[in-house]
Design a protein around this motif. Structure first.
Motif, PDB file in Angstrom:
ATOM      1  N   MET A   1      38.233  45.593  47.776  1.00  0.00           N
ATOM      2  CA  MET A   1      36.923  44.926  47.732  1.00  0.00           C
ATOM      3  C   MET A   1      36.949  43.732  48.683  1.00  0.00           C
ATOM      4  SD  MET A   1      34.817  43.558  44.380  1.00  0.00           S
ATOM      5  CE  MET A   1      34.817  45.182  43.613  1.00  0.00           C
ATOM      6  N   SER A   2      35.910  43.540  49.464  1.00  0.00           N
ATOM      7  CA  SER A   2      35.869  42.464  50.457  1.00  0.00           C
ATOM      8  C   SER A   2      35.718  41.109  49.784  1.00  0.00           C
ATOM      9  CB  SER A   2      34.698  42.690  51.410  1.00  0.00           C
ATOM     10  OG  SER A   2      33.466  42.524  50.727  1.00  0.00           O
ATOM     11  N   GLN A   3      36.041  40.056  50.541  1.00  0.00           N
ATOM     12  CA  GLN A   3      35.896  38.690  50.009  1.00  0.00           C
ATOM     13  C   GLN A   3      34.447  38.412  49.641  1.00  0.00           C
ATOM     14  OE1 GLN A   3      37.927  36.476  49.069  1.00  0.00           O
ATOM     15  NE2 GLN A   3      39.893  36.960  50.003  1.00  0.00           N
ATOM     16  N   ASP A   4      33.496  38.913  50.456  1.00  0.00           N
ATOM     17  CA  ASP A   4      32.085  38.684  50.156  1.00  0.00           C
ATOM     18  C   ASP A   4      31.694  39.342  48.835  1.00  0.00           C
ATOM     19  OD1 ASP A   4      31.689  37.189  52.403  1.00  0.00           O
ATOM     20  OD2 ASP A   4      30.908  38.846  53.615  1.00  0.00           O
ATOM     21  N   SER A   5      32.207  40.559  48.607  1.00  0.00           N
ATOM     22  CA  SER A   5      31.895  41.270  47.364  1.00  0.00           C
ATOM     23  C   SER A   5      32.493  40.550  46.165  1.00  0.00           C
ATOM     24  CB  SER A   5      32.416  42.705  47.426  1.00  0.00           C
ATOM     25  OG  SER A   5      31.784  43.429  48.468  1.00  0.00           O
ATOM     26  N   LEU A   6      33.732  40.064  46.328  1.00  0.00           N
ATOM     27  CA  LEU A   6      34.389  39.328  45.250  1.00  0.00           C
ATOM     28  C   LEU A   6      33.661  38.024  44.959  1.00  0.00           C
ATOM     29  CD1 LEU A   6      38.138  39.897  46.219  1.00  0.00           C
ATOM     30  CD2 LEU A   6      36.945  40.872  44.253  1.00  0.00           C
ATOM     31  N   LYS A   7      33.211  37.351  46.006  1.00  0.00           N
ATOM     32  CA  LYS A   7      32.459  36.105  45.812  1.00  0.00           C
ATOM     33  C   LYS A   7      31.153  36.389  45.076  1.00  0.00           C
ATOM     34  CE  LYS A   7      30.514  32.113  48.203  1.00  0.00           C
ATOM     35  NZ  LYS A   7      30.350  31.402  49.508  1.00  0.00           N
ATOM     36  N   GLN A   8      30.505  37.494  45.431  1.00  0.00           N
ATOM     37  CA  GLN A   8      29.258  37.867  44.769  1.00  0.00           C
ATOM     38  C   GLN A   8      29.501  38.159  43.287  1.00  0.00           C
ATOM     39  OE1 GLN A   8      27.315  41.246  46.538  1.00  0.00           O
ATOM     40  NE2 GLN A   8      25.346  40.773  45.603  1.00  0.00           N
ATOM     41  N   ARG A   9      30.608  38.840  43.006  1.00  0.00           N
ATOM     42  CA  ARG A   9      30.955  39.120  41.610  1.00  0.00           C
ATOM     43  C   ARG A   9      31.226  37.827  40.855  1.00  0.00           C
ATOM     44  NH1 ARG A   9      36.445  42.191  39.509  1.00  0.00           N
ATOM     45  NH2 ARG A   9      36.006  42.015  37.276  1.00  0.00           N
ATOM     46  N   ALA A  10      31.974  36.922  41.484  1.00  0.00           N
ATOM     47  CA  ALA A  10      32.272  35.633  40.857  1.00  0.00           C
ATOM     48  C   ALA A  10      31.004  34.837  40.612  1.00  0.00           C
ATOM     49  CB  ALA A  10      33.234  34.836  41.734  1.00  0.00           C
ATOM     50  N   THR A  11      30.087  34.859  41.573  1.00  0.00           N
ATOM     51  CA  THR A  11      28.828  34.129  41.435  1.00  0.00           C
ATOM     52  C   THR A  11      28.046  34.612  40.216  1.00  0.00           C
ATOM     53  OG1 THR A  11      28.687  33.774  43.830  1.00  0.00           O
ATOM     54  CG2 THR A  11      26.642  33.580  42.561  1.00  0.00           C
ATOM     55  N   GLY A  12      28.006  35.939  40.044  1.00  0.00           N
ATOM     56  CA  GLY A  12      27.293  36.494  38.906  1.00  0.00           C
ATOM     57  C   GLY A  12      27.912  36.107  37.580  1.00  0.00           C
ATOM     58  N   LEU A  13      29.229  36.157  37.491  1.00  0.00           N
ATOM     59  CA  LEU A  13      29.906  35.771  36.246  1.00  0.00           C
ATOM     60  C   LEU A  13      29.670  34.303  35.921  1.00  0.00           C
ATOM     61  CD1 LEU A  13      33.380  37.573  36.580  1.00  0.00           C
ATOM     62  CD2 LEU A  13      31.604  38.044  34.875  1.00  0.00           C
ATOM     63  N   LEU A  14      29.817  33.446  36.921  1.00  0.00           N
ATOM     64  CA  LEU A  14      29.700  32.008  36.688  1.00  0.00           C
ATOM     65  C   LEU A  14      28.276  31.617  36.301  1.00  0.00           C
ATOM     66  CD1 LEU A  14      31.932  30.686  39.615  1.00  0.00           C
ATOM     67  CD2 LEU A  14      32.468  30.650  37.176  1.00  0.00           C
ATOM     68  N   GLU A  15      27.300  32.331  36.820  1.00  0.00           N
ATOM     69  CA  GLU A  15      25.912  31.998  36.484  1.00  0.00           C
ATOM     70  C   GLU A  15      25.627  32.198  35.002  1.00  0.00           C
ATOM     71  OE1 GLU A  15      23.490  34.270  39.137  1.00  0.00           O
ATOM     72  OE2 GLU A  15      23.587  32.749  40.736  1.00  0.00           O
TER      73      GLU A  15
END
Length: 372
Positions: A1-15
């Motif tokens: 999984m790309s860094q952008d995809s991982l960041k997007q996943r992290a963003t969703g969890l943190l929200e």
């Protein structure tokens, strides 16, 4: 999984927890190294803690950030192989027997009395204070020590056992204020040496000893902040030792962190960097281990007080850092701040509790009116 995809996943969890990446709020996550996302999703809490130690992220209010994370149960989405390994070690391997019983002393409590003296305040008491009528750390610790003595109904001339005596402050207080004699045991060489000097001139003996080796009778016994290092495979043995060391009409007080959930999984970061071989007990494990050995006279929970205690320790540590920095590097500073901050959040979110459990071998006739 790309860094952008991982960041997007992290963003969703943190929200879900009301936390934003690179936001302006005190509990928002400020990312300094984009490799953070892959490290956390690969290694969970271990990766998150190590990334903080390495300076990959910050937050203005780390305890507040973790209170949000824990309250929203975001950690449930970060179970990794590291978590599974820590869990299976705790459940199936007895990591607290023999020489291993002394590892926690070498790894944590022998770090340096300068560190603990700076952090803990006027008394070296490394457990939750009792803040019911206190407004500062030192008074809260004295209130806790006195509460223990009153719950045990200590009387002059009695002989008491302290299982896991730390730096000897509880025995010193009991000897000076309640006229008792005592024996304290610890697995830390640094603590033993300090406690012997602290209790010099008092009828107190300090031993570097495994609790399983104690086989003599006392009027009362207590154990403060040590049960977390016993391990589930040894809980029954622990209570059997406490029982054989107590007179039939004596009282035993257990002061321990506990979880209100099912038996907990040790946190991989805490296991690696702070408390090796340590496990937080569940209420179900405690009650099963003491069956047919003790009557539960009282079960007192003041876990919310641990948030205030840990916050005070963190303030003391930060204030003392200019002096401590001569002996500890900056990675240690971030490690210790992370430990104290996350621990405060665990209690603030009410994930963990602090229990004082008063026990008697056969039940006190008429019951015990336990003070608060």
């Amino acid at each position: 999984m790309s860094q952008d995809s991982l960041k997007q996943r992290a963003t969703g969890l943190l929200e879900h927890a009301g936390i934003h990446i690179d936001g302006s709020g005190p509990t928002d996550l400020r990312v300094h190294d984009e490799r953070l996302y892959s490290r956390v999703f690969a290694h969970g809490s271990l990766g998150l803690g190590e990334s903080y130690m390495d300076g990959w992220w910050d937050a203005g209010d780390v305890p507040g950030l973790f209170t949000r994370l824990l309250s929203a149960h975001i950690d449930a989405d970060l179970k990794t192989l590291d978590t599974l390994i820590a869990h299976f070690k705790a459940r199936f391997i007895n990591m607290q027997r023999g020489e291993n019983a002394f590892e926690i002393g070498r790894a944590h409590y022998d770090l340096g009395n300068d560190l603990f003296r700076a952090m803990l305040g006027r008394r070296l008491v490394y457990s939750c204070g009792y803040w019911a009528q206190a407004d500062n750390l030192d008074d809260a610790q004295v209130a806790k020590l006195d509460l223990i003595c009153r719950k045990l109904r200590l009387q002059p001339g009695q002989r008491v056992l302290d299982i896991g005596c730390g730096w000897g402050e509880a025995l010193k207080y009991a000897a000076e204020h309640y006229g008792v004699a005592g024996v304290g045991i610890t697995v830390s060489q640094e603590q033993a040496e300090f406690a012997r000097e602290l209790c010099r001139g008092l009828p107190v003996e300090i031993r570097l000893q495994d609790y399983r080796e104690v086989d003599e009778t006392f009027d009362s016994a207590f154990s403060v902040g040590m049960f977390e290092h016993v391990g589930p495979l040894n809980y029954r043995t622990y209570f059997e030792v406490a029982r054989r060391c107590l007179r039939n009409d004596g009282l035993f007080l257990l002061h321990t962190i506990g979880t209100n959930s099912t038996p907990s999984r040790p946190d991989p970061w805490i296991e690696k960097y702070i408390f090796p071989n340590s496990v937080i007990p569940a209420a179900s494990q405690v009650t099963e281990a003491l069956q047919n050995l003790f009557v539960v006279e009282d079960w007192h929970n003041f876990g919310a007080d641990y948030d205030r205690t840990l916050t005070a320790w963190r303030a003391n540590f930060d204030a003392a850092w200019p002096q401590l920095s001569a002996h500890y590097d900056d990675r240690f500073r971030r490690m210790w701040q992370f430990y104290l901050s996350v621990s405060a959040a665990v209690f603030r979110s009410r994930r963990n509790q602090l229990w004082q459990i008063a026990l008697s071998p056969h039940g006190v006739p008429g019951g015990v009116r336990v003070p608060r």
